[in-house]
Design a protein around this motif. Structure first.
Motif, PDB file in Angstrom:
ATOM      1  N   CYS A  95       0.847  -1.195   0.000  1.00 42.40           N
ATOM      2  CA  CYS A  95       0.000   0.000   0.000  1.00 42.40           C
ATOM      3  C   CYS A  95       0.881   1.243   0.000  1.00 42.40           C
ATOM      4  CB  CYS A  95      -0.928   0.002   1.201  1.00 42.40           C
ATOM      5  SG  CYS A  95      -1.982   1.468   1.247  1.00 42.40           S
ATOM      6  N   ILE A  96       0.674   2.099  -1.010  1.00 39.57           N
ATOM      7  CA  ILE A  96       1.517   3.292  -1.111  1.00 39.57           C
ATOM      8  C   ILE A  96       1.018   4.415  -0.197  1.00 39.57           C
ATOM      9  CG2 ILE A  96       2.371   2.794  -3.433  1.00 39.57           C
ATOM     10  CD1 ILE A  96       0.294   4.668  -4.556  1.00 39.57           C
ATOM     11  N   GLN A  97      -0.138   4.180   0.444  1.00 41.93           N
ATOM     12  CA  GLN A  97      -0.665   5.185   1.372  1.00 41.93           C
ATOM     13  C   GLN A  97      -0.142   4.938   2.791  1.00 41.93           C
ATOM     14  OE1 GLN A  97      -2.847   7.778   0.547  1.00 41.93           O
ATOM     15  NE2 GLN A  97      -2.699   8.500   2.656  1.00 41.93           N
ATOM     16  N   CYS A  98      -0.379   3.731   3.304  1.00 42.50           N
ATOM     17  CA  CYS A  98      -0.024   3.461   4.703  1.00 42.50           C
ATOM     18  C   CYS A  98       1.199   2.550   4.830  1.00 42.50           C
ATOM     19  CB  CYS A  98      -1.215   2.847   5.439  1.00 42.50           C
ATOM     20  SG  CYS A  98      -1.622   1.174   4.906  1.00 42.50           S
ATOM     21  N   GLY A  99       1.664   1.993   3.717  1.00 39.73           N
ATOM     22  CA  GLY A  99       2.868   1.173   3.762  1.00 39.73           C
ATOM     23  C   GLY A  99       2.654  -0.263   4.202  1.00 39.73           C
ATOM     24  N   SER A 100       1.388  -0.647   4.410  1.00 42.94           N
ATOM     25  CA  SER A 100       1.138  -2.026   4.826  1.00 42.94           C
ATOM     26  C   SER A 100       1.426  -2.982   3.667  1.00 42.94           C
ATOM     27  CB  SER A 100      -0.308  -2.186   5.286  1.00 42.94           C
ATOM     28  OG  SER A 100      -1.182  -2.007   4.195  1.00 42.94           O
ATOM     29  N   THR A 101       1.723  -4.224   4.011  1.00 41.46           N
ATOM     30  CA  THR A 101       2.017  -5.216   2.978  1.00 41.46           C
ATOM     31  C   THR A 101       1.125  -6.435   3.161  1.00 41.46           C
ATOM     32  OG1 THR A 101       3.758  -6.120   4.377  1.00 41.46           O
ATOM     33  CG2 THR A 101       4.433  -4.562   2.691  1.00 41.46           C
ATOM     34  N   VAL A 102       0.754  -7.034   2.044  1.00 43.39           N
ATOM     35  CA  VAL A 102      -0.044  -8.253   2.079  1.00 43.39           C
ATOM     36  C   VAL A 102       0.712  -9.317   1.294  1.00 43.39           C
ATOM     37  CG1 VAL A 102      -2.232  -9.328   1.428  1.00 43.39           C
ATOM     38  CG2 VAL A 102      -2.202  -6.937   2.157  1.00 43.39           C
ATOM     39  N   LYS A 103       0.868 -10.467   1.917  1.00 47.22           N
ATOM     40  CA  LYS A 103       1.572 -11.573   1.271  1.00 47.22           C
ATOM     41  C   LYS A 103       0.581 -12.370   0.442  1.00 47.22           C
ATOM     42  CE  LYS A 103       3.181 -15.141   3.731  1.00 47.22           C
ATOM     43  NZ  LYS A 103       4.026 -15.841   4.708  1.00 47.22           N
ATOM     44  N   VAL A 104       0.895 -12.613  -0.825  1.00 46.75           N
ATOM     45  CA  VAL A 104       0.011 -13.429  -1.660  1.00 46.75           C
ATOM     46  C   VAL A 104       0.762 -14.677  -2.104  1.00 46.75           C
ATOM     47  CG1 VAL A 104      -1.482 -11.563  -2.476  1.00 46.75           C
ATOM     48  CG2 VAL A 104       0.603 -12.087  -3.726  1.00 46.75           C
ATOM     49  N   ASP A 105       0.029 -15.769  -2.200  1.00 48.01           N
ATOM     50  CA  ASP A 105       0.712 -17.040  -2.472  1.00 48.01           C
ATOM     51  C   ASP A 105       0.557 -17.516  -3.912  1.00 48.01           C
ATOM     52  OD1 ASP A 105      -1.905 -17.718  -2.441  1.00 48.01           O
ATOM     53  OD2 ASP A 105      -1.768 -19.202  -0.839  1.00 48.01           O
ATOM     54  N   PHE A 106       0.081 -16.657  -4.784  1.00 44.91           N
ATOM     55  CA  PHE A 106       0.099 -17.081  -6.190  1.00 44.91           C
ATOM     56  C   PHE A 106       1.219 -16.356  -6.922  1.00 44.91           C
ATOM     57  CE2 PHE A 106      -1.435 -13.555  -8.700  1.00 44.91           C
ATOM     58  CZ  PHE A 106      -2.120 -12.763  -7.795  1.00 44.91           C
ATOM     59  N   CYS A 107       1.754 -17.024  -7.915  1.00 43.98           N
ATOM     60  CA  CYS A 107       2.889 -16.466  -8.625  1.00 43.98           C
ATOM     61  C   CYS A 107       2.544 -16.294 -10.090  1.00 43.98           C
ATOM     62  CB  CYS A 107       4.091 -17.384  -8.470  1.00 43.98           C
ATOM     63  SG  CYS A 107       5.507 -16.789  -9.379  1.00 43.98           S
ATOM     64  N   HIS A 124      12.985 -13.994  -9.995  1.00 44.55           N
ATOM     65  CA  HIS A 124      12.172 -12.872 -10.449  1.00 44.55           C
ATOM     66  C   HIS A 124      11.654 -12.071  -9.282  1.00 44.55           C
ATOM     67  CE1 HIS A 124       9.190 -16.053  -9.745  1.00 44.55           C
ATOM     68  NE2 HIS A 124       8.456 -15.048  -9.287  1.00 44.55           N
ATOM     69  N   VAL A 125      11.258 -10.860  -9.581  1.00 42.61           N
ATOM     70  CA  VAL A 125      10.710  -9.974  -8.568  1.00 42.61           C
ATOM     71  C   VAL A 125       9.358  -9.499  -9.059  1.00 42.61           C
ATOM     72  CG1 VAL A 125      10.999  -7.772  -7.399  1.00 42.61           C
ATOM     73  CG2 VAL A 125      12.982  -9.214  -7.815  1.00 42.61           C
ATOM     74  N   PHE A 126       8.360  -9.580  -8.234  1.00 48.68           N
ATOM     75  CA  PHE A 126       7.030  -9.133  -8.617  1.00 48.68           C
ATOM     76  C   PHE A 126       6.379  -8.480  -7.408  1.00 48.68           C
ATOM     77  CE2 PHE A 126       2.422 -10.138  -8.934  1.00 48.68           C
ATOM     78  CZ  PHE A 126       2.123  -9.427 -10.095  1.00 48.68           C
ATOM     79  N   GLU A 127       6.166  -7.196  -7.487  1.00 44.82           N
ATOM     80  CA  GLU A 127       5.529  -6.462  -6.400  1.00 44.82           C
ATOM     81  C   GLU A 127       4.405  -5.619  -6.973  1.00 44.82           C
ATOM     82  OE1 GLU A 127       8.646  -4.140  -4.549  1.00 44.82           O
ATOM     83  OE2 GLU A 127       9.109  -5.786  -3.187  1.00 44.82           O
ATOM     84  N   VAL A 128       3.315  -5.544  -6.255  1.00 45.48           N
ATOM     85  CA  VAL A 128       2.176  -4.752  -6.705  1.00 45.48           C
ATOM     86  C   VAL A 128       1.993  -3.569  -5.760  1.00 45.48           C
ATOM     87  CG1 VAL A 128      -0.288  -4.763  -7.241  1.00 45.48           C
ATOM     88  CG2 VAL A 128       1.082  -6.828  -7.618  1.00 45.48           C
ATOM     89  N   TYR A 129       1.982  -2.381  -6.322  1.00 39.91           N
ATOM     90  CA  TYR A 129       1.789  -1.165  -5.525  1.00 39.91           C
ATOM     91  C   TYR A 129       0.371  -0.643  -5.737  1.00 39.91           C
ATOM     92  CZ  TYR A 129       6.818  -1.375  -5.173  1.00 39.91           C
ATOM     93  OH  TYR A 129       8.096  -1.803  -4.930  1.00 39.91           O
ATOM     94  N   GLY A 130      -0.242  -0.185  -4.668  1.00 40.16           N
ATOM     95  CA  GLY A 130      -1.608   0.327  -4.790  1.00 40.16           C
ATOM     96  C   GLY A 130      -2.141   0.751  -3.441  1.00 40.16           C
ATOM     97  N   TYR A 131      -3.455   0.622  -3.278  1.00 40.18           N
ATOM     98  CA  TYR A 131      -4.093   1.027  -2.024  1.00 40.18           C
ATOM     99  C   TYR A 131      -4.740  -0.179  -1.364  1.00 40.18           C
ATOM    100  CZ  TYR A 131      -3.319   5.700  -3.798  1.00 40.18           C
ATOM    101  OH  TYR A 131      -2.728   6.821  -4.271  1.00 40.18           O
ATOM    102  N   CYS A 132      -4.450  -0.380  -0.080  1.00 38.67           N
ATOM    103  CA  CYS A 132      -5.035  -1.494   0.651  1.00 38.67           C
ATOM    104  C   CYS A 132      -6.524  -1.225   0.881  1.00 38.67           C
ATOM    105  CB  CYS A 132      -4.316  -1.698   1.977  1.00 38.67           C
ATOM    106  SG  CYS A 132      -4.631  -0.411   3.200  1.00 38.67           S
ATOM    107  N   SER A 133      -7.252  -2.233   1.297  1.00 34.23           N
ATOM    108  CA  SER A 133      -8.709  -2.076   1.436  1.00 34.23           C
ATOM    109  C   SER A 133      -9.053  -1.008   2.460  1.00 34.23           C
ATOM    110  CB  SER A 133      -9.345  -3.412   1.811  1.00 34.23           C
ATOM    111  OG  SER A 133      -8.757  -3.939   2.967  1.00 34.23           O
ATOM    112  N   GLN A 134      -8.240  -0.920   3.518  1.00 34.00           N
ATOM    113  CA  GLN A 134      -8.510   0.084   4.543  1.00 34.00           C
ATOM    114  C   GLN A 134      -8.343   1.510   4.008  1.00 34.00           C
ATOM    115  OE1 GLN A 134      -6.719  -0.954   8.214  1.00 34.00           O
ATOM    116  NE2 GLN A 134      -8.151   0.319   9.316  1.00 34.00           N
ATOM    117  N   CYS A 135      -7.274   1.725   3.250  1.00 35.20           N
ATOM    118  CA  CYS A 135      -7.039   3.055   2.689  1.00 35.20           C
ATOM    119  C   CYS A 135      -8.083   3.397   1.631  1.00 35.20           C
ATOM    120  CB  CYS A 135      -5.632   3.145   2.109  1.00 35.20           C
ATOM    121  SG  CYS A 135      -4.366   3.190   3.393  1.00 35.20           S
TER     122      CYS A 135
END
Ligand SMILES: [Zn+2]
Ligand SMILES: [Zn+2]
Length: 141
Positions: A95-107, A124-135
């Motif tokens: 989350c680019i707003q609050c900085g929280s991270t969520v671990k996902v288990d699909f690749c 490989h590196v794969f990261e998704v930036y965005g807004y968490c549900s709370q934000c």
């Protein structure tokens, strides 16, 4: 989540001294949400008043190189978070707003890359930036 004991063994096997400070860094990250270097530093400063933020960075990067710790959020040094490497393969939503991270288990890099492109990925590196549900609910962005 890797066991604390096996992490320590891994360090010893790689020929590294498990100094009290290194152990404290691992303790700080173990069984906790991903932390920034600064949060780790703040945590350690109580027990090790002489420790510097640079020492924390150096040790964190060493642990990343050894595969013991995973760095999340590769975009910037200040907002990078560190977590004990999980058993298995994961990616993170950041989350680019609050900085929280969520671990996902699909690749996303498994089947299509190997089948459609006939390419064998090693790393490989794969990261998704965005807004968490709370934000999203706060609608402050
Ligand atoms: Zn958020
Ligand atoms: Zn992957």
């Amino acid at each position: 989540m890797a066991k604390l004991h096996s992490i320590i063994e891994q360090l010893k096997d790689a020929g590294f001294k498990v100094t009290p400070q290194r152990r404290a860094i691992i303790d700080t990250l173990h069984n906790h949400d991903p932390k920034t270097a600064h949060e780790v530093f703040t945590n350690l400063k109580e027990d090790y008043p002489d420790i510097s933020l640079d020492t924390v960075y150096r040790n964190l990067h060493l642990l990343v190189e050894l595969g013991v710790v995973t760095q999340i959020n590769l975009q910037s040094r200040d907002s990078a978070r560190f977590v004990i490497s999980a058993d298995g393969h994961y990616h993170y939503l950041i989350c680019i707003q609050c900085g929280s991270t969520v671990k996902v288990d699909f690749c996303p890099a498994t089947t299509r890359i190997t089948e459609d492109f006939k390419f064998q990925p090693i790393k490989h590196v794969f990261e998704v930036y965005g807004y968490c549900s709370q934000c999203q609910n706060n609608e402050v962005y």
